[in-house]
Design an enzyme around this catalytic site. Structure first.
Site, short mmCIF file in Angstrom:
data_model
loop_
_atom_site.label_atom_id
_atom_site.label_comp_id
_atom_site.label_asym_id
_atom_site.label_seq_id
_atom_site.Cartn_x
_atom_site.Cartn_y
_atom_site.Cartn_z
N LEU A 663 0.82 -1.21 0.00
CA LEU A 663 0.00 0.00 0.00
C LEU A 663 0.85 1.27 0.00
O LEU A 663 0.48 2.26 -0.59
CB LEU A 663 -0.94 0.00 1.22
CG LEU A 663 -1.88 -1.22 1.31
CD1 LEU A 663 -2.73 -1.15 2.56
CD2 LEU A 663 -2.77 -1.31 0.08
N ASN A 664 1.97 1.21 0.73
CA ASN A 664 2.87 2.37 0.77
C ASN A 664 4.30 1.85 0.88
O ASN A 664 4.69 1.35 1.94
CB ASN A 664 2.51 3.27 1.96
CG ASN A 664 3.42 4.49 2.06
OD1 ASN A 664 4.60 4.46 1.70
ND2 ASN A 664 2.87 5.59 2.55
N THR A 667 6.45 3.09 4.07
CA THR A 667 6.14 2.57 5.40
C THR A 667 6.27 1.04 5.42
O THR A 667 6.65 0.45 6.44
CB THR A 667 4.74 3.00 5.85
OG1 THR A 667 3.79 2.64 4.84
CG2 THR A 667 4.68 4.49 6.09
N GLN A 671 8.48 -1.36 7.89
CA GLN A 671 7.90 -2.47 8.65
C GLN A 671 8.66 -3.76 8.42
O GLN A 671 8.94 -4.51 9.36
CB GLN A 671 6.45 -2.69 8.22
CG GLN A 671 5.49 -1.67 8.72
CD GLN A 671 4.80 -2.18 9.96
OE1 GLN A 671 5.41 -2.26 11.03
NE2 GLN A 671 3.57 -2.56 9.86
N GLU A 737 4.17 -8.43 10.63
CA GLU A 737 4.87 -9.46 11.38
C GLU A 737 5.78 -10.35 10.55
O GLU A 737 6.74 -10.92 11.06
CB GLU A 737 3.84 -10.32 12.14
CG GLU A 737 3.17 -9.50 13.23
CD GLU A 737 1.95 -10.17 13.82
OE1 GLU A 737 2.12 -10.90 14.80
OE2 GLU A 737 0.83 -9.95 13.32
#
Lengths: 770, 166
Positions: A663-664, A667, A671, A737
């Site tokens: 999505l981005n 970011t 993650q 995760e």
């Protein structure tokens, strides 16, 4: 976690197997999939400015008039009773307002334990909180002091005198194994799985490995300490907390303190790191009760030691993985079983075999987890519970088998990749593990790896490369709700009680709203972090973003009908039905004739309305039941090991992911890297030392529990297939995760490649290599 | 004697147990400085005293009497500091909790290098200190980050260092 649940889940799955896919949510792919818009761009974090200036307001930073401060006293025995409790000196100390013990704590029942059947249940422990003189684990809260200042509270807490009568307690993992229990299910999966005769196949297999792997106790160690600022107003309660579960904490506090749900407000706009640890524990209950008793606003911030004492982490495990293979390397037996800790008063099984079930094809499977009871603070979920450490055992075993077969470990994996779910037979919604392996290997330069362990050397350093698979399931949580408001000034607001722990929640939500409505990104306002807003799911299971994406999809499907009602006969849209409408270009249009378009502004202006608002809840996540929905990762590591000291330096780390739509990228990359760095900690440095004689944690400090520091972290490369999942909102699967999974195995396998030493016991500290 | 915090004189606390960190966070509501361990292990509370980086949790407020303290609020008082801007551009944070400490530490660290102070990984102690990624990593290792923004943090600091050198 009951047998009934197994039957229910099994029934739903088999019924859904017969239902055509297009009838289900996700049956028709989300129209935004593949469309170029804000989603997929590197939008900057919406909260960046306030964070770099130190202006993000965390829960211990809320200024309140007349605030008082609390300090906790932690018990020092593992199990037994308090025989003497003298609070006189503490009560007489300067500034002290109140000492809370089991003698004066209001009677409250424990919170409901975390359960997938009840989204409002958030308890990590069913033990009574300051309700009696019993001690159940070492470090349990036995008293609290409230004073005018933190210094006064801390000092007075040290003046409380307590004598205990200790009772025997199980504190040794090895000894507790004999009393292990078997619970019927792990999250929504059946615990015991038996397909074919795996033990017999293993015996017959021409190539096999069969070993035990051990993983350590771990703590989350978010840098922000657990803290809450509590203010009662008669029968209303406001709690500024740092939590991954805003809505369910509000519901739980209401239930425990006999309040109406709407009279409890939990505010948590920023969470200073969570990783599973920022849940519901004893301190919130003690603080809320003490604030009511003292009749003033109150702040309780745990000490770092306090976080270790009363907030559980990841359970230690002992896992057996056995693999049998034919001469071509095809798996004939896959056995994964073992032990982890879950006290009877806890609720979080460490599901280390879940990833194994979808990882590889095999002729036979035997999978079973046993839970042992120890007198410890209840363990809870920590980033990729299960998969983080289950992949260490499984992927080490695959590497060992590859060595035994004299086959490249990537080739061995590719030969055993499944085409459908290897156990249920359900089709994968999308699965491109082979591509992520190929892309990752090419980019990493895997061909430069020497197949012979210990063959590469530079001075005192022996150099090795290793790899491992990671995996994490797609989770969309039921019941996620949002409110979408469109205003006459051209702005749109999405509101829900979502949590922002650094993932970029609001940034990515804003991108989605922009694309769903066709409005500019800077016209989107995101409101989160407040339990008065529609209830978002907890930030967990890597499921927050897709769960809210599902709710936003539902809201945007409701919106046309609301707007048509306002549009009236003078609108170019007059006469159209909601189903014939498509949102876009700051308004909506006829799907058949896009020239029939009207902006939101124009519709609202004509109707003389300032705004229009729809609330919606995501559809039930039935796609999870019909399809096998899993993300995968290929992890690569290059490191060197000193001959002199055994020191390991990781020089390169690469993660190649297959996680649906990203999505981005900005970011997401962060993650992924964050998870991988936590994976380095799991592999090399982190361990909570439980003194098995006393049951007490020996290193409850960041000085003695080593999370990776800057010098431990190399430049980390991440890449992804970016192939959308046709069954999920936006084609996305959660990414919070998976980054930690597979890393420990890649490191351990690289250590083997460098040195020829196989370490099956995490963390791989230098003493294990000398 | 007053403590000057971000240019404003502040009376030292009456209670000598109060740390500089708690004085700022609890008494002055200067909450940009964070607390992660209260024992000098994490670096979240890093501030500058007379330009040098200091862990404010291990500093009693009275020790700062007559001295000048700069926090993240002071560093960015006249618009974003170049490091703050670089942290945004290089995505050097996630949750934002360790960030003020990282930025304060980085600003003092660059001064240390400019003053020629060597580090544990400096190979030639006689030569002027040269800022490599490894040097920055070593010199910033007292500031822990748990979200895993390490690469972005180092990128941001290197960008500012290169800008200053240019």
């Amino acid at each position: 976690m009951s047998r009934v649940q197994n039957v229910l889940v099994g029934t739903v799955r088999s019924a859904l197997g017969w239902v055509p896919a297009q009838w289900l949510p996700g049956g028709t792919p989300d129209p935004l999939i593949g469309r170029r818009g804000e989603v997929g761009r590197q939008a900057a974090r919406l909260d960046g400015d306030v964070k770099v200036q130190g202006q993000a307001r965390f829960s211990a930073e809320v200024p309140l008039e007349n605030l008082c401060y609390a300090a906790l006293v932690h018990g020092t025995i593992t199990r037994g009773r308090i025989t003497r409790l003298d609070t006189a000196k503490a009560e007489a100390a300067e500034g002290v307002l109140l000492v809370v013990t089991h003698r004066n704590m209001p009677r409250v029942s424990g919170p409901s334990l975390i359960a997938i059947t009840d989204p409002t249940a958030v308890g990590n422990s069913s033990l009574p909180i300051l309700q009696d003189d019993k001690v159940h684990y070492n470090g349990q809260v036995v008293a609290a002091v409230v004073a005018e200042t933190q210094e006064q509270a801390d000092h007075a807490a040290s003046l409380i005198e307590i004598d205990y009568a200790a009772e025997p307690a199980e504190t040794r993992f090895e000894e507790a194994k004999s009393g292990a229990r078997i619970i019927p299910s792990l999250l929504i999966e059946r615990n015991h799985l038996s397909l074919g005769k795996a033990e017999r196949e293993l015996t017959r297999a021409p190539h096999k490995v069969d070993n035990l792997y051990r993983t350590q106790w771990q703590n989350h160690n978010a840098i922000e300490l657990h803290a809450l600022t509590v203010a009662w107003g008669g029968e209303t309660l406001t709690v500024h907390d740092t939590t991954q579960m805003i809505a369910s904490e509000a519901a739980t506090l209401a239930k425990m303190f006999g309040l109406k749900r709407e009279d409890v407000r939990v505010l948590s706009p920023f969470v200073g790191g969570g990783f599973g640890g920022k849940g519901f524990w004893d301190h919130q209950v003690v603080a809320v009760a003490a604030a009511r008793m003292v009749g003033r606003p109150l702040r309780l911030q745990l000490t770092r030691e306090g976080v270790y004492r009363i907030v559980g982490g990841r359970s230690a495990t002992e896992q057996r993985v056995a693999l049998g293979a034919d001469n071509e390397g095809r798996f004939t037996a896959l056995i994964h079983n073992g032990y982890s800790v879950m006290p009877p008063y806890g609720a979080c099984p460490e599901a280390y075999t879940l990833g194994t079930r979808s990882a590889y094809r095999a002729k036979s499977f035997e999978i079973l987890q046993r839970h042992i009871d120890m007198a410890v603070v209840p363990n809870t979920f920590m980033r990729a519970p299960g998969e983080a450490i289950g992949t260490f055992a499984l992927e080490s075993a695959v590497d060992e088998l590859a060595h035994e077969l004299a086959m490249d470990p990537i080739e061995l994996r590719l030969r055993n990749l499944p085409e459908k779910h290897p156990i249920t037979g359900a089709p994968f919604s999308q699965h491109a593990a082979a591509k992520s392996w190929a892309d990752g290997a090419a980019h990493f330069g895997w061909e430069r790896r020497s197949a012979t362990p210990g063959a590469r050397r530079k001075g005192e350093w022996r150099i090795g490369m290793g790899c491992g698979s990671g995996s994490f399931p797609y989770v969309r949580m039921p019941g996620a709700a949002v409110r979408l408001t469109i205003r006459r000034d051209g702005t749109a607001t999405l509101a829900c009680s979502a949590q922002e722990m650094g993932m970029g929640t609001s940034t990515v939500l804003a991108q989605q709203v922009a694309d769903r409505l066709g409005v500019p990104l800077d016209a989107v306002v995101i409101e989160t972090g407040d339990s008065d807003l529609p209830a978002a799911p907890m930030a967990g299971g890597s499921g927050q973003s897709v769960s809210i994406a599902g709710a936003l999809l539902a809201a945007s499907e409701k919106l046309p009908a609301e707007l048509l009602r306002l549009a009236g006969n003078d609108s170019p849209l007059a006469g159209l039905r909601a189903g014939e409408i498509r949102l876009g270009q700051e308004g909506m249009a006829s799907a058949a004739d896009p020239s029939r378009h009207e902006t939101f502004r124009s519709i609202l202006a004509r109707a003389n309305r300032d705004e229009v608002s729809v609330s919606a809840t995501g559809t039930p996540p039935l796609e999870m039941m019909k399809f096998a929905m899993h993300s995968t990762a290929a992890m690569f590591c290059e490191l060197r090991v000193s001959d002199v000291t055994g020191e390991i330096r990781v020089d390169r780390l690469l993660g190649s992911f297959d996680c649906g739509t990203i999505l981005n990228p900005r970011t997401a990359a962060s993650q992924f890297r964050g998870g991988m760095i936590m994976g380095l900690g799991l592999a090399l440095t982190e361990e909570t030392w439980l003194d098995e004689r006393s049951g007490r944690i020996m290193n409850p400090t960041l000085a003695d529990y080593h999370i990776p520091a800057h010098l431990d972290v190399p430049d980390i490369e991440v890449m992804w297939t970016g192939i959308p999942d046709p069954r999920s909102p936006l084609g996305a699967r959660g990414i919070g995760e998976i980054g930690i999974t597979g890393v420990a195995a890649a490191v351990a396998n690289a250590v083997f490649n460098a040195t020829g030493k196989r370490v099956r016991d995490l963390p791989i500290t230098l003493d294990k290599l000398l | 004697m007053a403590i000057t915090i971000n240019g404003t004189p502040v009376d030292p606390p009456a209670d000598p147990r109060v740390s500089l960190l708690d004085l700022m966070r609890d008494r002055l509501h200067l909450t940009g400085t964070k607390v992660g361990c209260n024992q000098g292990a994490c670096g979240a509370c890093t501030v500058l005293i007379d330009g040098q980086r200091v862990l404010s949790c291990l500093t009693l407020a009275v020790q700062a009497e007559g001295r000048t303290v700069t926090t993240i609020e002071g560093l960015g008082a006249d618009g974003l500091h170049p490091l703050q801007q670089a942290f945004l551009e290089h995505d050097g944070f996630q949750c934002g909790y360790c960030t003020p400490g990282q930025i304060c530490a980085a600003s003092a660290m660059l001064e240390e290098v400019a003053a020629g102070m060597p580090s544990y990984v400096t190979r030639d102690l006689a030569a002027p200190a040269r800022l490599t990624r490894e040097e920055v990593r070593e010199r910033m290792s007292g500031n822990l980050c748990r979200c895993g923004a390490h690469n972005g943090i180092i990128d941001a600091i290197m960008a500012v260092a290169e800008e200053q050198a240019a």
